[in-house]
Each structure stands twice: as structure tokens, then as C-alpha cells.
Design a protein around this motif. Structure first.
Motif, short mmCIF file in Angstrom:
data_model
loop_
_atom_site.label_atom_id
_atom_site.label_comp_id
_atom_site.label_asym_id
_atom_site.label_seq_id
_atom_site.Cartn_x
_atom_site.Cartn_y
_atom_site.Cartn_z
N GLU A 25 0.90 -0.04 -16.95
CA GLU A 25 -0.05 -0.19 -15.84
C GLU A 25 -0.38 -1.65 -15.58
OE1 GLU A 25 -2.54 4.00 -16.03
OE2 GLU A 25 -3.16 2.31 -17.28
N ASP A 26 -0.57 -2.41 -16.66
CA ASP A 26 -0.87 -3.83 -16.49
C ASP A 26 0.28 -4.54 -15.82
OD1 ASP A 26 -3.24 -3.39 -17.69
OD2 ASP A 26 -2.74 -4.33 -19.61
N ALA A 27 1.49 -4.23 -16.30
CA ALA A 27 2.67 -4.89 -15.75
C ALA A 27 2.82 -4.58 -14.27
CB ALA A 27 3.92 -4.47 -16.52
N LEU A 28 2.56 -3.31 -13.92
CA LEU A 28 2.72 -2.91 -12.53
C LEU A 28 1.61 -3.51 -11.66
CD1 LEU A 28 4.66 -1.32 -10.84
CD2 LEU A 28 3.22 0.69 -11.15
N TYR A 69 3.64 4.55 -7.09
CA TYR A 69 2.92 4.08 -8.26
C TYR A 69 3.24 4.93 -9.49
CZ TYR A 69 -0.78 2.48 -11.30
OH TYR A 69 -1.46 1.97 -12.37
N GLY A 70 3.07 6.24 -9.34
CA GLY A 70 3.30 7.14 -10.47
C GLY A 70 4.73 7.07 -10.98
N ARG A 71 5.66 7.01 -10.04
CA ARG A 71 7.06 6.91 -10.41
C ARG A 71 7.33 5.66 -11.26
NH1 ARG A 71 11.35 9.43 -6.98
NH2 ARG A 71 9.99 10.63 -5.64
N LEU A 72 6.80 4.53 -10.79
CA LEU A 72 7.05 3.27 -11.49
C LEU A 72 6.34 3.23 -12.84
CD1 LEU A 72 6.86 0.82 -8.43
CD2 LEU A 72 8.91 1.55 -9.66
N VAL A 73 5.09 3.67 -12.86
CA VAL A 73 4.37 3.70 -14.15
C VAL A 73 5.10 4.60 -15.13
CG1 VAL A 73 2.30 4.57 -15.32
CG2 VAL A 73 2.07 3.11 -13.32
N ALA A 74 5.52 5.76 -14.65
CA ALA A 74 6.19 6.73 -15.53
C ALA A 74 7.44 6.10 -16.15
CB ALA A 74 6.56 7.98 -14.75
N LEU A 75 8.20 5.44 -15.31
CA LEU A 75 9.45 4.85 -15.79
C LEU A 75 9.17 3.74 -16.79
CD1 LEU A 75 12.48 4.86 -15.51
CD2 LEU A 75 12.26 3.26 -13.61
N LEU A 76 8.23 2.87 -16.46
CA LEU A 76 7.91 1.74 -17.34
C LEU A 76 7.32 2.24 -18.66
CD1 LEU A 76 6.37 -0.56 -14.62
CD2 LEU A 76 8.37 -1.16 -16.00
N ALA A 77 6.43 3.21 -18.57
CA ALA A 77 5.76 3.70 -19.78
C ALA A 77 6.73 4.48 -20.67
CB ALA A 77 4.57 4.57 -19.42
N ALA A 78 7.57 5.29 -20.02
CA ALA A 78 8.49 6.12 -20.80
C ALA A 78 9.47 5.24 -21.57
CB ALA A 78 9.25 7.07 -19.88
N SER A 79 9.74 4.05 -21.06
CA SER A 79 10.74 3.21 -21.73
C SER A 79 10.16 2.52 -22.96
CB SER A 79 11.30 2.19 -20.74
OG SER A 79 10.26 1.33 -20.31
N ALA A 88 0.83 -1.20 0.00
CA ALA A 88 0.00 0.00 0.00
C ALA A 88 0.87 1.26 0.00
CB ALA A 88 -0.93 0.00 1.21
N ARG A 89 1.94 1.19 0.81
CA ARG A 89 2.85 2.33 0.87
C ARG A 89 3.50 2.55 -0.50
NH1 ARG A 89 7.88 3.69 1.18
NH2 ARG A 89 8.53 1.56 0.91
N ALA A 90 3.97 1.43 -1.08
CA ALA A 90 4.59 1.53 -2.41
C ALA A 90 3.59 2.06 -3.41
CB ALA A 90 5.13 0.17 -2.85
N VAL A 148 -0.82 8.60 -12.98
CA VAL A 148 0.15 9.14 -12.03
C VAL A 148 -0.21 8.77 -10.59
CG1 VAL A 148 1.38 11.21 -11.31
CG2 VAL A 148 0.50 11.04 -13.63
N LEU A 149 -1.52 8.66 -10.32
CA LEU A 149 -1.95 8.42 -8.93
C LEU A 149 -2.52 7.03 -8.69
CD1 LEU A 149 -3.61 11.88 -8.34
CD2 LEU A 149 -1.43 11.12 -7.42
N GLY A 150 -2.70 6.27 -9.76
CA GLY A 150 -3.12 4.90 -9.59
C GLY A 150 -4.59 4.71 -9.24
#
Lengths: 458, 124
Positions: free
Chosen positions: A48-51, A30-40, A23-25, A165-167
Motif C-alpha cells: 500500500e505504501d509503495a502504491l 487499486y485493488g488489482r495493483l495492491v493484490a499483486l504487490l502484496a502477494a509477491s 483517479a481512474r486508475a 481492495v478498494l483503497g
């Protein structure tokens, strides 16, 4: 974390720790990880699906194995593997729109080397190979600019930000926008497909396109803040404030994002407990406002002015934040500086005219020069606009024109989307009518007493 | 990634001063030179006016050949540019510099597949 040191197979505690860590992560990263995965990869839906898969796996396996030392890194690694599977199969399914493994980086024949997309060749191996899971770079800024890209329909930009960005779940976003969940889900899917297929880049625009690219981002975040005033389902003002502060901090030297951070922070600072129903600004008790948030908002406002520089004109959000700041200052000074508000509204109407600002200015004029002047300052006709009726009603009541005032309050109530606002306006209509009857019995009743006579029922 | 710039504008060539046409041609030539130098130009074509176009349709299986454009609108497709660039932003950046933008609208459309020596190749 304690869960790692548990020796007894205390599954409940471990499961709880796993849920807490996930939950903390989710909230913080969430936004950080999505941004990184999507930008790549340029594929937001895939990211989003992967995350989502990675979070699901975390909730399954962490209760068994304990929470990893670096939950974000763990989530990223798992999501990255899922994403790689995803784009490989997507590539096969859609006749390989991305270079496949056997043709590393295959630049299209006929295309020049200068035109080849750097990421495209990197996709042949792991697009995130260089990312150190212990030092996850922040690419949320890129993601914000993608979500509010001019090539994305304006009505889907805020929902896209909320989700990416906010999940937020599509269903929650749908509720906030009062749209059927399937409709919202469809819009989001379509927008993400467009980002991928038209290759809308995940990039921060350069200086020369910033003036046209930044406003839609601010607009979308502001739209998120405004949602909650329309009543309702989801309280998104806090999320808007978070986005604005993130945007301002990442861009650093742009004044208007700091101003938006100030505006959203100051607006939040004035929100008391929701139990009281709707209380208009001047009837609010400033001691219930959050002093720390006011200081924080005022600091953002000063930063905005500093970044703007003395020679430039304040932007729309700086003026709106300054207006909020004047209202919030009542907590400290005990009074409202109406003259300052008039100056600010005049400036706001010059830079960014709107019906809302025109009506608000008329209310300020009413305070400074009396209700007749306020009434004269109201725009001639805006009969579909609830604040216009409410302002008109209040000014008419101030003039002792009670019947008209009661009618106007009722018209305003009929247009109010928010239940609490509607109830407040109906109550005022009743009170002004009752006061009117009393006045007809007592001819000496003076118009200026009118507002003072109205007391909260109960 | 290939993008096709579809240039739509009203056809007023008849009424235009030859000097204006010449000026437009110069601007367009200099534009395509810049594109070429940047290594992003795949192809460019300016079309004859739609008065010279012919449209084919099948109606109940029978061929109908008609003079005139597919859609009789004020703005007509006047030309196309095919660019190979990194992403949509790059394509938009080039499109905003295209001289025909002064006369009409430019649609930036990502390609799906295209042929290389007769073989279909996915875009991207």
C-alpha cells in the motif's frame, strides 16, 4: 488520451488529465495493483505504501510528461521499485527476516527443500520480474481470502478489505464503523503486521478447505453491505456489491458468492433517492426501483442456483437473495407473494437461524394470517432488538391495541441507530396515538382501518 | 518458515486405560512419520506431566525455585512440534491432523529466530 497530443504547454489541462487518469486508475486498479504487490512479498502495508508513493509521483509527473499509454503498468513499475527499496531496508532493519541479496534464496539450514517457500528465493531478485505490465494478473481473489483469513480478527476483516481492495483511507473506514480514526488505524496496522509476520499466505484455498474459508469472506463483504443500513457516514452498499461481483466472477463456480452478488445488487436496486427519509419496504413505490439492477440481481440469483445444482440445499445467501427477489418482483407484478416469502423464511431459519429472520417471518405470517397470528409468531422476548419492537408495534396497531402499539414504536425508536429510521418510528408512535384518541371518540372505529388511517404528515 | 505447534491439553494420563495411551502413542508415531516423510518436521517433543516440572523465578533478585508449572491451569503444555513449512496455511493444515487436537488446543506460533550450530538465524 487527449492530454498526450497537447502541443501548447497547457498545464491546467494536463494536470486535470493526470488527475483524471490517476483517479481512474485508483478506482479500477487499486485493488488489482495492491493484490499483486502484496502477494509477491506477503507484506500488505508495504504494498500500500509503495502504491501510494506511485500515485503521488504520478500526480506530480504526469502533468509534466503527459499520461502514459498504460497508466497501470507505469504505476506498477514505480511501485515495484519502491517496494524493492522497502523490503531491502525492512530486511536490514529487522535482522533480515527475508533472504538478503548476498545470499540468494538462502534456505534456512536444517530446513528441507520441500519446505522452502518458492517466493522466498524469488525475493532475492525482483519478485515481480515475470509480470508483464501490459497484462497485469488479477490477484484480488487471493487478497480477499487473506483479508478474511480465520487467523485475522473477525472485526477487522471488512475494514481490511475496504482499505486493501478498494483503497479507502483508514479515516473513512473508521467513520463507517463509528470507531475513532486512531483506533481503526491501529487495528489495520496490527492486522497487516500479522499477515506479514505470521506469513498468512496470499492464496486461494483448495477445494477441501473452501467450505470453511469461503464463509468468512462472504461474511466480511456482507458486513460491508450492512454498514450502510446502520446509518450513515459512508455509503458502502455499492462497494459491497462490487466486491461480491468480483468474488463471484473470480471463483466462477461457487454458488454462494453469486447469491451474495444477487443479494447486494437487489438491495441496491430498491434504493430510491436518499431525500425521502426512511420509507419501509411495503410503502415504497416500486416504480422508483432500478429495473436494470433487478434484472442483473435476478441473473446472479439464477447463476447461483445453477452452480449449486438441483440436489444441494440453497445456502443462506441464496435464500436471502431470493427473498429480495420476491420483494423486487412487485415492480413487475404489482403484488408481493407473501406465501413464497414464508417458504423462503422457513428455509432460511432451517439453514441459518437468526433473530432478524425470525422477526421478518412473523411479519410475513401477519400478512398472510392476520396480525394476531403474526404476533404469536414473534419470538417470545427480544427486547433489545429494534426490529422486534417495530414488528410488534405494527402488529399491535393492526389489532387496534393502539396504546401498546405506540409504546412499542417508541421502544423501537429508542433502539434505532439510524436517524431516519428513528424519525419514522417516532412519527408512527404519534400517529397511532392520535388514531387511538380518535377511536376513543368514535367507538365504531374498526381495527382493520387503523393502518389505512395513518397518513404521511405533510 | 518455522512454526512451533504448542499442544495444550488436560493431564489425565493417570486415569487413562493403558490401551488408550498405547493407541494415542501409535497415532502420534504415525503422525510424526508422515511429517518426516513430507520433509517438514524439525523436531518433536512430548513432555512429562506438569507434576514433574520445576519453575524458577527471581523475586527481589533472589532465586525462587518452586515445584509445579508456571501457570496452574486445567490445560497444560504437553508437547511441542517444530515444523518448517511455506506459510501459516500449511502449518494449520498439519496442525489439524495432529492427534492431540482431539484432547485439547493446539497453538500455531511462528518462530522469530532460531540457532543453527549455535548461531542465531532469522526465521523465514
Amino acid at each position: 488520451m487527449d492530454a498526450e497530443r497537447l502541443t501548447a504547454p497547457d498545464r491546467d489541462a494536463r494536470a486535470a488529465a493526470a488527475r483524471t487518469a490517476a483517479a481512474r486508475a485508483a478506482r479500477e486498479s487499486y485493488g488489482r495493483l495492491v493484490a499483486l504487490l502484496a502477494a509477491s512479498t506477503g507484506d500488505l502495508a508495504l504494498a500500500e505504501d509503495a502504491l501510494a508513493d506511485a500515485f503521488e509521483r504520478a500526480l506530480r509527473s504526469w502533468p509534466e510528461t503527459g499520461v502514459p499509454a498504460n497508466p497501470d503498468g507505469w504505476l506498477l513499475t514505480v511501485a515495484r521499485n519502491r517496494e524493492r527499496d522497502g523490503w531491502k531496508s525492512a530486511a536490514r532493519r529487522r535482522a533480515a527476516p527475508l533472504p538478503s541479496d548476498d545470499e540468494p534464496g538462502s534456505p534456512a539450514a536444517g530446513s528441507s527443500s520441500g519446505a522452502a517457500r518458492p517466493e522466498a528465493s524469488a525475493l532475492a531478485h525482483d519478485p515481480l520480474a515475470d509480470v508483464d505490465p501490459d497484462r497485469i494478473p488479477d490477484r484480488r481473489l487471493e487478497l480477499l481470502f487473506t483479508c478474511a483469513h480465520p487467523a485475522i480478527d473477525a472485526s477487522v476483516r471488512t475494514p481490511l478489505m475496504l482499505q486493501a481492495v478498494l483503497g479507502f483511507e483508514a479515516a473513512d473506514v473508521a467513520r463507517a464503523f463509528a470507531v475513532p480514526p486512531t483506533t481503526m488505524a491501529q487495528r489495520l496496522v496490527r492486522a497487516k503486521r500479522r499477515i506479514r509476520d505470521a506469513r498468512i499466505p496470499f492464496a486461494v484455498p483448495d477445494r477441501h478447505s473452501m467450505p470453511e474459508r469461503l464463509p468468512p469472506v462472504l461474511e466480511a463483504i456482507y458486513g460491508c453491505a450492512a454498514l450502510d443500513w446502520r446509518g450513515g457516514a459512508a455509503d458502502l452498499a455499492g462497494e459491497a456489491q462490487y466486491l461480491a461481483v468480483v468474488l463471484a466472477g473470480l471463483l466462477e463456480h461457487e454458488p454462494e458468492p453469486w447469491a451474495l452478488a444477487a443479494l447486494t445488487t437487489l438491495t441496491l436496486a430498491r434504493r430510491g433517492p436518499d431525500t425521502a427519509g426512511f420509507v419501509p419496504l411495503d410503502e415504497q413505490d416500486p416504480s422508483t426501483w432500478d429495473a436494470a439492477s433487478i434484472d442483473e440481481g435476478d441473473a446472479y440469483l439464477r447463476r447461483s442456483a445453477r452452480e449449486r445444482g438441483r440436489l444441494a440445499t440453497p445456502g443462506r445467501f441464496e435464500l436471502e437473495a431470493a427473498i429480495q427477489s420476491v420483494h423486487c418482483a412487485r415492480r413487475r407484478t404489482g403484488a408481493t407473494d407473501w406465501a413464497a416469502l414464508r417458504t423462503l423464511y422457513d428455509a432460511l431459519l432451517a439453514t441459518s437461524p437468526s433473530l432478524g429472520a425470525e422477526v421478518a417471518r412473523a411479519v410475513v405470517v401477519g400478512r398472510l394470517e392476520g396480525p394476531a397470528a403474526g404476533l404469536a409468531a414473534l419470538p417470545a422476548d427480544a427486547s433489545g432488538f429494534q426490529p422486534w419492537w417495530a414488528a410488534r408495534a405494527d402488529l399491535l396497531a393492526g389489532l387496534g391495541r393502539r396504546r401498546e402499539a405506540a409504546d412499542a414504536f417508541r421502544r423501537a425508536a429508542g433502539l434505532a441507530a439510524d436517524e431516519a429510521v428513528r424519525e419514522y418510528l417516532v412519527a408512527r408512535a404519534v400517529r397511532v396515538d392520535v388514531a387511538g384518541d380518535a377511536a376513543r371518540e368514535d367507538e365504531r372505529d374498526d381495527a382493520s382501518d387503523d393502518i389505512g388511517e395513518e397518513t404521511q404528515p405533510g | 518458515m518455522r512454526y512451533t505447534l504448542l499442544m495444550h491439553y488436560p493431564e489425565v494420563a493417570d486415569e487413562l486405560d493403558p490401551a488408550i495411551i498405547e493407541e494415542a502413542q501409535r497415532a502420534f508415531a504415525s503422525y510424526t512419520e508422515t511429517l518426516e516423510a513430507a520433509g517438514v518436521l524439525v523436531s518433536a517433543e512430548v513432555l512429562q506431566p506438569s507434576t514433574n516440572t520445576t519453575t524458577l523465578r527471581l523475586e527481589d533478585g533472589a532465586l525462587q525455585v518452586q515445584d509445579g508449572p508456571f501457570a496452574d491451569t486445567k490445560d497444560q503444555l504437553g508437547g511441542t512440534l517444530v515444523l518448517d513449512v511455506a506459510d501459516l496455511d500449511a502449518a494449520i493444515e498439519w496442525a489439524r491432523q495432529a492427534p492431540p487436537l482431539a484432547w485439547g488446543a493446539i497453538e500455531v506460533r511462528p518462530g522469530a529466530v532460531y540457532t543453527v550450530a549455535g548461531a542465531w538465524t532469522p526465521n523465514g
